[in-house]
Design a protein around this motif. Structure first.
Motif, mmCIF file in Angstrom:
data_model
loop_
_atom_site.group_PDB
_atom_site.id
_atom_site.type_symbol
_atom_site.label_atom_id
_atom_site.label_comp_id
_atom_site.label_asym_id
_atom_site.label_seq_id
_atom_site.Cartn_x
_atom_site.Cartn_y
_atom_site.Cartn_z
ATOM 1 N N GLU A 58 -5.757 -31.720 -13.100
ATOM 2 C CA GLU A 58 -6.684 -32.852 -13.094
ATOM 3 C C GLU A 58 -6.068 -34.074 -12.414
ATOM 4 N N GLU A 59 -4.773 -34.262 -12.565
ATOM 5 C CA GLU A 59 -4.109 -35.400 -11.921
ATOM 6 C C GLU A 59 -4.165 -35.276 -10.397
ATOM 7 N N TYR A 60 -3.914 -34.059 -9.882
ATOM 8 C CA TYR A 60 -3.989 -33.856 -8.438
ATOM 9 C C TYR A 60 -5.430 -33.989 -7.943
ATOM 10 N N LEU A 61 -6.374 -33.502 -8.711
ATOM 11 C CA LEU A 61 -7.775 -33.614 -8.316
ATOM 12 C C LEU A 61 -8.223 -35.071 -8.320
ATOM 13 N N ASP A 62 -7.767 -35.838 -9.294
ATOM 14 C CA ASP A 62 -8.170 -37.249 -9.387
ATOM 15 C C ASP A 62 -7.719 -38.047 -8.168
ATOM 16 N N ILE A 63 -6.458 -37.870 -7.741
ATOM 17 C CA ILE A 63 -5.992 -38.663 -6.600
ATOM 18 C C ILE A 63 -6.663 -38.197 -5.316
ATOM 19 N N THR A 64 -6.980 -36.901 -5.222
ATOM 20 C CA THR A 64 -7.685 -36.414 -4.045
ATOM 21 C C THR A 64 -9.092 -36.993 -3.984
ATOM 22 N N GLN A 115 6.172 -34.251 -7.311
ATOM 23 C CA GLN A 115 5.604 -35.360 -8.077
ATOM 24 C C GLN A 115 4.207 -35.021 -8.591
ATOM 25 N N ARG A 116 3.959 -35.335 -9.829
ATOM 26 C CA ARG A 116 2.637 -35.156 -10.410
ATOM 27 C C ARG A 116 1.710 -36.306 -9.980
ATOM 28 N N GLY A 117 0.438 -36.005 -9.863
ATOM 29 C CA GLY A 117 -0.554 -37.042 -9.647
ATOM 30 C C GLY A 117 -0.468 -37.752 -8.310
ATOM 31 N N LYS A 118 0.172 -37.126 -7.324
ATOM 32 C CA LYS A 118 0.243 -37.714 -5.985
ATOM 33 C C LYS A 118 -0.426 -36.777 -4.984
ATOM 34 N N ILE A 119 -0.445 -37.162 -3.711
ATOM 35 C CA ILE A 119 -1.244 -36.444 -2.728
ATOM 36 C C ILE A 119 -0.661 -35.041 -2.490
ATOM 37 N N PRO A 120 -1.436 -33.985 -2.730
ATOM 38 C CA PRO A 120 -0.927 -32.632 -2.483
ATOM 39 C C PRO A 120 -0.678 -32.380 -1.000
ATOM 40 N N TYR A 121 0.210 -31.457 -0.745
ATOM 41 C CA TYR A 121 0.611 -31.123 0.630
ATOM 42 C C TYR A 121 -0.583 -30.769 1.507
ATOM 43 N N VAL A 159 3.029 -38.962 -1.515
ATOM 44 C CA VAL A 159 2.924 -37.507 -1.416
ATOM 45 C C VAL A 159 3.594 -36.844 -2.614
ATOM 46 N N ALA A 160 3.062 -35.679 -2.980
ATOM 47 C CA ALA A 160 3.596 -34.944 -4.117
ATOM 48 C C ALA A 160 4.781 -34.075 -3.733
ATOM 49 N N LEU A 161 4.806 -33.612 -2.475
ATOM 50 C CA LEU A 161 5.838 -32.675 -2.040
ATOM 51 C C LEU A 161 6.267 -33.053 -0.631
ATOM 52 N N GLY A 162 7.021 -32.211 0.022
ATOM 53 C CA GLY A 162 7.547 -32.549 1.341
ATOM 54 C C GLY A 162 6.863 -31.791 2.451
ATOM 55 N N MET A 163 6.945 -32.342 3.658
ATOM 56 C CA MET A 163 6.382 -31.669 4.810
ATOM 57 C C MET A 163 7.000 -32.210 6.086
ATOM 58 N N SER A 164 6.888 -31.413 7.130
ATOM 59 C CA SER A 164 7.284 -31.803 8.477
ATOM 60 C C SER A 164 6.052 -31.679 9.353
ATOM 61 N N VAL A 165 5.697 -32.744 10.049
ATOM 62 C CA VAL A 165 4.516 -32.770 10.902
ATOM 63 C C VAL A 165 4.968 -32.970 12.343
ATOM 64 N N SER A 166 4.517 -32.112 13.243
ATOM 65 C CA SER A 166 4.822 -32.262 14.661
ATOM 66 C C SER A 166 3.539 -32.576 15.417
ATOM 67 N N LEU A 167 3.655 -33.472 16.416
ATOM 68 C CA LEU A 167 2.476 -34.024 17.070
ATOM 69 C C LEU A 167 2.669 -34.100 18.577
ATOM 70 N N ALA A 168 1.568 -33.891 19.289
ATOM 71 C CA ALA A 168 1.500 -34.162 20.720
ATOM 72 C C ALA A 168 0.127 -34.747 20.995
ATOM 73 N N PHE A 169 -0.001 -35.490 22.108
ATOM 74 C CA PHE A 169 -1.230 -36.233 22.363
ATOM 75 C C PHE A 169 -1.598 -36.091 23.826
ATOM 76 N N SER A 170 -2.784 -35.515 24.084
ATOM 77 C CA SER A 170 -3.148 -35.201 25.471
ATOM 78 C C SER A 170 -3.783 -36.368 26.211
ATOM 79 N N ALA A 171 -4.320 -37.352 25.490
ATOM 80 C CA ALA A 171 -5.142 -38.388 26.123
ATOM 81 C C ALA A 171 -4.313 -39.548 26.668
#
Length: 421
Positions: free
Chosen positions: A82-88, A226-232, A259-271
């Motif tokens: 419910e905590e994860y659903l609430d913040i979402t 972390q509880r109650g924060k943004i899921p991955y 954020v609740a957990l960790g992630m690596s985001v890679s980005l490129a931009f064509s415009a």
């Protein structure tokens, strides 16, 4: 609501007697897709309805029934849910509507769909306390932004999507969508093409949006869930809506400190013009404070066009490379893949990048392009390659280094981005 005919990239699928498509199970040369326009709920519903069987099959291979549902049925587990659903709902209600659509379209209870979307957080809690292995995907990303002495520029973002061996390689699919804000008087809220696992919202794998932003994500495995924060999965979905690398960084700065957990985001931009091309990688760590790890819980590495290939090359697996002092779980394959890529020649072309992302020769136990054979437990389901100079987004379901080529190729226009639909 408008719904478009499915796209099958090649002709290797067959029709069964009842008209359903049947895919080869081992070496697929096709990729199912859906083109759909509607509100967040409508898009989710159409995807859930179309891929109902794939969703059922995929969910059976995850930890949903053995770990997630039993956890949900405890008082503590239900409170965490419910905590994860609430913040979402608070930050991204549109994605809750999208998941509700998936649930209704596929005929599954909403709590099962949302549990799948908080699996990384729950599995980390269980792993840390009980030694349970996460069934989430892990991946390899390779980037190159290099111009040689003859003025030939290579700007590429390539990503291996590694999945659990219980998942048939044929059941993920592409979603091409234009999401409108309101069914009565619609304006476009989002438009993108994304490789998706059945029953998941987009953003977790590799994606391209209408603004020309290409995104890939890698799971990281910090112990500090972390509880109650943004899921991955929700964080990855939100980043898909950004209209530039700058906008993605701003979203991370303003929202992702929660954020609740960790992630690596890679980005490129064509415009942008060729000379202004940038590829970037952003590491994000969870925190119970607002100023961890020397001041912030994320690190942005931007790679502009470089005249030395060593400066234009970067890769990421499933370990933190740049945020210090993050306690992580064991991730043997990631360590092996990192050592192998470090031992390979620095790439100077798209073909060189494909050779790295498709490498199987250097480490038979834990290769870069994964087979799922023991002792490894994941396999490479697909590879997404964004070639910014050729303006193409290619999807491979076989090894991109030596296979028959991409099963799908989507054009990307420079500076003025074409409509995806």
């Amino acid at each position: 609501m408008d719904s478009f005919q499915d796209l099958i990239a090649t002709n290797s699928s067959e029709k069964t007697a009842n008209g359903d498509k049947h895919f080869m199970s081992h070496m697929p040369t096709s990729l199912a897709a859906i083109h759909v326009v509607g509100t967040f709920y409508q898009v989710g519903y159409e995807v859930g309805k179309k891929f109902r069987n794939e969703i059922e099959q995929f969910y059976k291979g995850t930890s949903l029934f053995d770990d997630l549902l039993p956890f949900y049925q405890t008082s503590n587990g239900r409170q965490i849910y419910e905590e994860y659903l609430d913040i979402t709902k608070d930050l991204y209600p549109q994605y809750v509507r999208e998941m509700e659509g998936i649930a209704d379209g596929s005929g599954r209870p909403f709590h099962e769909v949302f549990l799948i979307h908080i699996e990384p957080e729950i599995s980390t809690m269980l792993r840390t306390g009980q030694g349970i292995q996460s069934t989430s995907a892990q991946c390899t990303t390779v980037m190159l932004n290099y111009i040689d002495n003859d003025g030939r520029q290579q700007t590429v973002l390539a990503h291996n999507e590694d999945a659990i061996v219980a998942m048939p390689k044929t059941i993920p699919y592409m979603v091409h969508t234009r999401i409108t804000t309101d069914a009565e008087s619609p304006s476009i809220a989002e438009e993108w093409s994304a490789y998706c696992y059945p029953g998941h919202i987009a953003g977790n794998c590799f994606s391209l949006n209408i603004h020309g932003l290409a995104t890939t994500t890698n799971r990281l495995f910090p112990n500090n869930v972390q509880r109650g924060k943004i899921p991955y999965y929700i964080a990855a979905r939100a980043l898909l809506s950004c209209d530039s690398i700058d906008a993605a960084e701003e979203m991370i700065r303003t929202d992702m400190h929660r954020v609740a957990l960790g992630m690596s985001v890679s980005l490129a931009f064509s415009a942008v013009a060729d000379s202004e091309q940038i590829v970037a990688n952003i590491e994000i760590a969870p925190t119970d404070t607002n100023a961890p790890y020397g001041g912030k819980n994320y690190h942005v590495k931007r790679i502009p066009v470089a005249s030395r290939k060593e400066e234009g090359f970067y890769f990421h697996c499933n370990r933190y490379d740049r945020i210090p002092d993050v306690a992580e779980g064991e991730e043997v394959s990631s360590d092996h893949r990192k050592r192998r890529i470090e031992a390979l020649p620095v790439p100077s072309s798209v073909d060189d990048v494909l050779a790295i992302i498709g490498d199987t020769a250097g480490d038979e136990r834990f290769p870069v392009y994964r087979s799922g054979k023991e002792p490894d437990y994941l396999f490479t389901a697909a590879t997404g390659v964004f070639d910014m100079m050729a303006s193409t987004f290619s999807i491979y379901t076989n090894n991109p280094a030596n296979g028959p080529g991409p099963v799908m190729k989507i054009p990307m226009a420079k500076r003025t981005v074409k409509k995806i639909l």
